[in-house]
Design a protein around this motif. Structure first.
Motif, PDB file in Angstrom:
ATOM      1  N   HIS A 173      37.766 -22.304 -50.677  1.00  0.00           N
ATOM      2  CA  HIS A 173      37.632 -21.462 -49.482  1.00  0.00           C
ATOM      3  C   HIS A 173      37.473 -22.281 -48.209  1.00  0.00           C
ATOM      4  O   HIS A 173      38.035 -21.937 -47.181  1.00  0.00           O
ATOM      5  N   LEU A 174      36.704 -23.362 -48.273  1.00  0.00           N
ATOM      6  CA  LEU A 174      36.506 -24.163 -47.060  1.00  0.00           C
ATOM      7  C   LEU A 174      37.842 -24.729 -46.594  1.00  0.00           C
ATOM      8  O   LEU A 174      38.159 -24.719 -45.401  1.00  0.00           O
TER       9      LEU A 174
ATOM     10  N   ARG B 237      28.482 -26.584 -59.689  1.00  0.00           N
ATOM     11  CA  ARG B 237      27.964 -27.349 -58.558  1.00  0.00           C
ATOM     12  C   ARG B 237      26.440 -27.250 -58.388  1.00  0.00           C
ATOM     13  O   ARG B 237      25.809 -28.196 -57.924  1.00  0.00           O
TER      14      ARG B 237
ATOM     15  N   LYS C  42      34.611 -23.448 -55.950  1.00  0.00           N
ATOM     16  CA  LYS C  42      34.784 -22.251 -55.120  1.00  0.00           C
ATOM     17  C   LYS C  42      34.694 -22.598 -53.631  1.00  0.00           C
ATOM     18  O   LYS C  42      35.499 -22.144 -52.825  1.00  0.00           O
ATOM     19  N   GLY C  43      33.699 -23.439 -53.298  1.00  0.00           N
ATOM     20  CA  GLY C  43      33.534 -23.860 -51.919  1.00  0.00           C
ATOM     21  C   GLY C  43      34.740 -24.660 -51.441  1.00  0.00           C
ATOM     22  O   GLY C  43      35.237 -24.462 -50.332  1.00  0.00           O
ATOM     23  N   ALA C  44      35.222 -25.557 -52.276  1.00  0.00           N
ATOM     24  CA  ALA C  44      36.347 -26.416 -51.900  1.00  0.00           C
ATOM     25  C   ALA C  44      37.578 -25.570 -51.575  1.00  0.00           C
ATOM     26  O   ALA C  44      38.237 -25.770 -50.547  1.00  0.00           O
TER      27      ALA C  44
ATOM     28  N   PRO D  34      31.771 -30.414 -52.111  1.00  0.00           N
ATOM     29  CA  PRO D  34      31.682 -28.987 -52.428  1.00  0.00           C
ATOM     30  C   PRO D  34      32.077 -28.699 -53.863  1.00  0.00           C
ATOM     31  O   PRO D  34      32.881 -29.422 -54.452  1.00  0.00           O
ATOM     32  N   GLY D  35      31.508 -27.642 -54.418  1.00  0.00           N
ATOM     33  CA  GLY D  35      31.930 -27.163 -55.737  1.00  0.00           C
ATOM     34  C   GLY D  35      33.324 -26.558 -55.625  1.00  0.00           C
ATOM     35  O   GLY D  35      33.894 -26.479 -54.532  1.00  0.00           O
TER      36      GLY D  35
END
Ligand code: SF4
Ligand code: SF4
Lengths: 309, 175
Positions: free
Chosen positions: B130-131, B103, B126-128, B123-124
């Motif tokens: 966890h978010l 990302r 990892k972000g996707a 989101p990348g």
């Protein structure tokens, strides 16, 4: 900027020390005066609504920058309750970034705020430093050369965010210590800083500063009611590379909302113009004192000789 | 499986489309098409990966809540609906299909400059994860602590100065 420069010219004329003029003519000093940032530089958008206070960013920074072992593990959340001199944790020579927790009465959960150098577009630390220890790189980082730092702490006072700190490994070798956006190890090769890479929540978005402003505006526009309608750092102190989104007004999460919109140095330039002058005439003064002292001695010697004769 | 079902659906539609009313949800994936379990570990390093019980989560959330517009169901988010109201089932429904692991790479960031691009803020990976997971877990009282879903690895303990890498006791008071 134009206006202040001419005001400075006026000052130059007014103070009219030849030594001062010599310093003002120095190219690097000129560059610092007219510096207006790099609009194409990189930045980070910090979204406080996403941060969960996991401190992964702190841990990553500690390892990337080879900082000393922390007093408490990075998964110890009791640090959020630490208060020193009536204040929450601050960055220092052992931690270039820290995360603080804020209890917000109107929210059913706390908010967390990551603190580090904001890498201002027109950094007060840079413009205030008379030995030009600081550089704003085209990539957006504000870095420093600790070899030329004389430890005068002017940058500490000039920074609106209380970021630069000093490490006194020896009394004669002061070192500025602060976040450098992982410039040496990452940013200059186009890589994101370690904290950004570590963040599980993508609370930290790395990108071109201009793109980040568009992203921030899109988030505000497309999720009505989620954010206060302001990107902190878009205009504050002339703009910063690290910018913030929040769901509550920024003063409730520890931000100084009274910083000027103008770069800080515009207001203190008059004072700072005098600093290099004093420094430049200092060698002269010193040489003068020395001459006076040695001349006295010579005279004395002479007198003594004459007496002997 | 999915493709075969789709072919049959299409064949049916072609054969009887004129006389039958094809229900729109017939074009979207069903929960039964979904895997029982998904191993999420492509990014695992400081923590172990997660064995995601897909079958169990289907009871908590609609397909769209995690798969957005890709499974063919009606999108809830009005921002998505502007373009994806009728975009139907996508060829790609996995998280990794759309959310990039790189990302913040130079190539990815440069690609964001395309003036016609709407998804400037996707989101990348990892972000996707966890978010999406954490925000839903917060509202449904699911687990939200790092160690509620993950086990920390040896390199994790080193990174966080914890467990076998905890700060030396003697130094703790020195601050
Ligand atoms: S936040 Fe402070 S130290 Fe960082 S660039 Fe701005 S003035 Fe300099
Ligand atoms: S790593 Fe991300 S989510 Fe965790 S404390 Fe830092 S900014 Fe917040």
């Amino acid at each position: 900027m134009k206006k202040t420069v001419s005001r400075r010219n006026l000052l130059k004329g007014g103070l009219a020390g030849t030594a001062a003029i010599a310093v003002m003519k120095n190219n690097e000093t000129q560059a610092a005066q007219t510096f207006e940032g790099y609009p194409e530089g990189m930045g980070v958008l910090v979204d406080l609504t996403r941060c969960v206070g996991c401190r992964s960013c702190e841990a990553a920074c500690n390892k990337e920058q080879g900082l000393p072992e922390p007093a408490k593990p990075f998964d110890d959340y009791s640090v959020f309750d630490e208060i020193k001199h009536g204040q929450k944790r601050r960055t220092d020579e052992t931690a270039y970034t820290i995360v603080n927790k804020y209890d917000i009465p109107e929210l059913d959960h706390p908010l967390f705020r990551k603190v580090q150098c904001n890498h201002c577009q027109e950094p007060a630390c840079l413009t205030s430093c008379f030995v030009n220890a600081y550089t704003k790189t085209p990539e957006g980082a504000v870095i420093y050369n600790s070899k030329v730092c004389v430890g005068c702490r002017t940058c500490m006072i000039a920074c609106p965010f209380y970021i630069p700190t000093f490490k006194y490994s020896s009394a004669f070798n002061p070192r500025i210590m602060k976040c450098i956006f992982c410039y040496d190890t990452r940013l200059k090769d186009g890589k994101p800083p370690a904290c950004v890479e570590a963040c599980p929540q993508e609370a930290l978005t790395f990108g071109r500063r201009n793109d980040l402003i568009n992203m921030g505006r899109q988030r505000i526009r497309e999720t009505p009611g989620k954010y206060v309608e302001h990107i902190y750092g878009e205009t504050e102190v002339g703009g910063t590379a690290w910018m913030y989104l929040s769901s509550v007004s920024f003063d409730k999460v520890g931000f100084d909302t009274h910083v000027p919109k103008e770069p800080i140095l515009n207001s203190v330039k008059e004072f700072l113009a005098i600093v290099p002058m004093v420094l430049t005439i200092w060698p002269g003064l010193f040489a003068g004192f020395h001459l006076l002292a040695t001349r006295k001695e010579k005279i004395k010697e002479q007198e003594e000789k004459e007496e002997q004769v | 499986m999915r493709t075969r079902k789709r072919i049959i659906q299409t064949a049916f539609a072609l054969a009887f489309g004129g006389i039958l009313i094809i229900p729109t949800h017939g074009w979207s994936m069903d929960a039964e098409d979904a895997p029982e379990s998904v191993t999420i570990d492509s990014l695992a390093n400081l923590y172990t990966g997660v064995e995601f019980n897909h079958a169990m989560h289907v009871e908590y959330a609609s397909c769209q809540e995690c798969h957005h517009h890709t499974t063919g169901g009606a999108v809830v988010n009005p921002n998505c609906a502007r373009c994806h109201r009728n975009s139907g089932e996508a060829d790609e429904v996995t998280c990794t299909g759309c959310h990039a692991t790189n990302r913040f790479s130079e190539t990815y960031i440069r690609a964001l400059e395309a003036p016609e691009l709407y998804h400037i803020d996707k989101p990348g990976l990892k972000g996707a994860y966890h978010l999406n997971c954490v925000s839903c877990h917060e509202t449904t009282s699911g687990p939200t602590g790092c160690l509620d879903c993950h086990t920390m690895t040896e390199s994790g303990e080193k990174m966080f100065n914890t467990g076998s890498h905890s700060p030396a006791k003697g130094q703790q008071s020195g601050h």
